[in-house]
Write an enzyme that holds these catalytic residues in place. Structure first.
Site, PDB file in Angstrom:
ATOM      1  N   HIS A  52      -6.312 -43.842  14.629  1.00 17.84           N
ATOM      2  CA  HIS A  52      -4.943 -43.926  15.167  1.00 17.84           C
ATOM      3  C   HIS A  52      -4.783 -45.650  15.491  1.00 17.84           C
ATOM      4  CE1 HIS A  52      -4.508 -39.552  16.423  1.00 17.84           C
ATOM      5  NE2 HIS A  52      -3.874 -39.950  15.339  1.00 17.84           N
ATOM      6  N   CYS A 107     -14.660 -36.322  12.490  1.00 18.39           N
ATOM      7  CA  CYS A 107     -15.762 -36.699  12.966  1.00 18.39           C
ATOM      8  C   CYS A 107     -16.750 -35.621  13.323  1.00 18.39           C
ATOM      9  CB  CYS A 107     -15.656 -37.261  14.412  1.00 18.39           C
ATOM     10  SG  CYS A 107     -16.898 -37.554  15.317  1.00 18.39           S
ATOM     11  N   HIS A 135      -1.659 -32.924  19.467  1.00 14.10           N
ATOM     12  CA  HIS A 135      -2.413 -33.942  19.039  1.00 14.10           C
ATOM     13  C   HIS A 135      -3.142 -33.285  17.739  1.00 14.10           C
ATOM     14  CE1 HIS A 135      -6.010 -36.548  18.405  1.00 14.10           C
ATOM     15  NE2 HIS A 135      -5.611 -37.459  19.323  1.00 14.10           N
ATOM     16  N   GLU A 137      -6.250 -33.360  16.610  1.00 15.86           N
ATOM     17  CA  GLU A 137      -7.623 -32.736  16.874  1.00 15.86           C
ATOM     18  C   GLU A 137      -7.200 -31.574  17.339  1.00 15.86           C
ATOM     19  OE1 GLU A 137     -10.142 -34.583  19.587  1.00 15.86           O
ATOM     20  OE2 GLU A 137     -11.437 -32.829  19.475  1.00 15.86           O
ATOM     21  N   THR A 176     -12.373 -33.838  22.409  1.00 16.14           N
ATOM     22  CA  THR A 176     -13.336 -34.760  22.350  1.00 16.14           C
ATOM     23  C   THR A 176     -13.039 -36.044  23.424  1.00 16.14           C
ATOM     24  OG1 THR A 176     -12.859 -35.739  20.348  1.00 16.14           O
ATOM     25  CG2 THR A 176     -14.615 -34.054  20.324  1.00 16.14           C
ATOM     26  N   SER A 278     -10.687 -46.491  18.554  1.00 19.33           N
ATOM     27  CA  SER A 278     -10.020 -46.769  17.041  1.00 19.33           C
ATOM     28  C   SER A 278      -9.699 -48.106  16.929  1.00 19.33           C
ATOM     29  CB  SER A 278      -8.959 -45.736  16.806  1.00 19.33           C
ATOM     30  OG  SER A 278      -8.317 -45.734  17.902  1.00 19.33           O
TER      31      SER A 278
END
Ligand code: 2E7
Ligand code: F3S
Length: 319
Positions: A52, A107, A135, A137, A176, A278
């Site tokens: 991001h 990841c 989100h 993730e 995470t 990021s």
């Protein structure tokens, strides 16, 4: 005669947090796109922003990466990479059905949570997932298990009210990039309401998230203002800003130096700088230089941990 800015060249102490910026998962994801471009040539498609950060995305776009949100936007016969945040199982399945060449840049620490989710479901448990709705993730992790097998909890209030069918067969997992402090409170609430709830084997909040939060706490305690370099859609960067604010600093999320509003620095003697996982280091240096154009700086790095994590690249790109 033009007014002379009274702030101009007033001393400013700058505390730069360490660790900050790129984590091992981001390093790996960006490298995957670069290696894919070297191996297959442009264009290489990337599903979702690889990480991001607009600066990272623009740099890769200039080298021939094409960013899309969904797999069906990828033409036939071009390779596609899945972003670091992870994808629902349906995405690689659809890519396989279309016989696409794909590389998964998820990841490894997110993949580990995916595998834990699968294992818990195989044990017949229901999962409470602590995370932020919408989100990528969270969407990716929910997409590892059958519909209805996982319930999202975002806040303490959710943890106080969430209803489950069988409290004796319950587990929780987390995103995470959460706030370590908020998550501790949510998990305590879950533990009080559901004493038999199973915890993750290790921590789901990753090393980079917790190290960056620890480091920003230390600088924020000594700062009037804290700048977090990161994007508004970057979960871990948003958490760093919140952590700094809770320490009593005025805290701002900025994408790069051009976003800086000098009014924010009024009366400030000490400012802190950190960067989300990021955000590239050049943007930190750019911000320091911008501050130096108006104020006389003394720059100190404040280090709370040393990181030596590195992840292997996918074999298809190294052979
Ligand atoms: C993947 C994961 O790209 P980011 O800003 O992502 P977040 O999740 O913080 O919005 O940062 C790197 C990164 C962090 N977590 C990538 Cl799962
Ligand atoms: Fe991975 Fe944590 Fe970075 S989950 S992408 S190491 S912020």
């Amino acid at each position: 005669m033009a007014d002379i800015d009274p702030e101009l060249k007033r001393p400013l102490r700058v505390l730069v947090a360490a660790p900050r910026g790129f984590c091992a998962g981001v390093d790996r994801a960006i490298r995957i796109v670069e290696l894919a471009l070297e191996k297959w040539g442009a264009p290489v498609y990337v599903r979702h922003e690889i990480v991001h950060n607009r600066f990272v995305v623009e740099n890769l776009r200039a080298k021939g990466a094409v960013f899309v949100e969904e797999l069906d936007e990828v033409p036939e016969d071009v390779p596609v990479i899945f972003s670091a945040h992870g994808v629902p199982k349906s995405v690689p399945r659809a890519a396989e059905a279309r016989r696409m060449v794909y590389v998964d840049a998820t990841c490894p620490l997110v993949s580990k949570v995916h595998r834990q989710a699968e294992r818990l479901i195989a044990q017949g448990r229901h999962i409470i997932f602590v995370g932020h709705a919408g989100h990528p993730e969270v969407i990716g992790t929910f997409g590892q298990v059958p519909e209805g097998a996982m319930t999202l909890v975002e806040t303490i209030e959710d943890a106080e009210t969430v209803a489950v069918d069988d409290p004796s067969r319950l587990a929780f997992l987390t995103q995470t990039t959460l706030s370590v402090d908020d998550t501790r409170a949510i998990v305590e609430t879950l533990g009080r309401r559901f004493p038999a709830i199973q915890s993750p084997r290790g921590e789901d909040i990753c090393y980079a998230t917790s190290n960056r939060q620890d480091a920003v706490k230390v600088i924020a305690d000594a700062c009037d203002v804290v700048f977090v370099i990161g994007a508004p859609n970057s979960s871990n960067s948003l958490r760093l800003r919140e952590v700094a604010e809770r320490c009593g600093a005025r805290a701002y999320l900025v994408q790069r130096a051009a976003d800086l509003d000098w009014a924010w620095l009024a009366g400030a003697d000490t400012v802190g700088i950190t960067a989300g996982a990021s955000a590239p280091e050049v943007l930190v240096q750019e911000l320091v230089e911008a501050l130096g154009e108006r104020r006389r700086l003394s720059v100190e790095q404040v280090s709370t941990a040393v990181e030596d994590v590195a992840f292997k690249l996918p074999r298809v790109l190294t052979e």
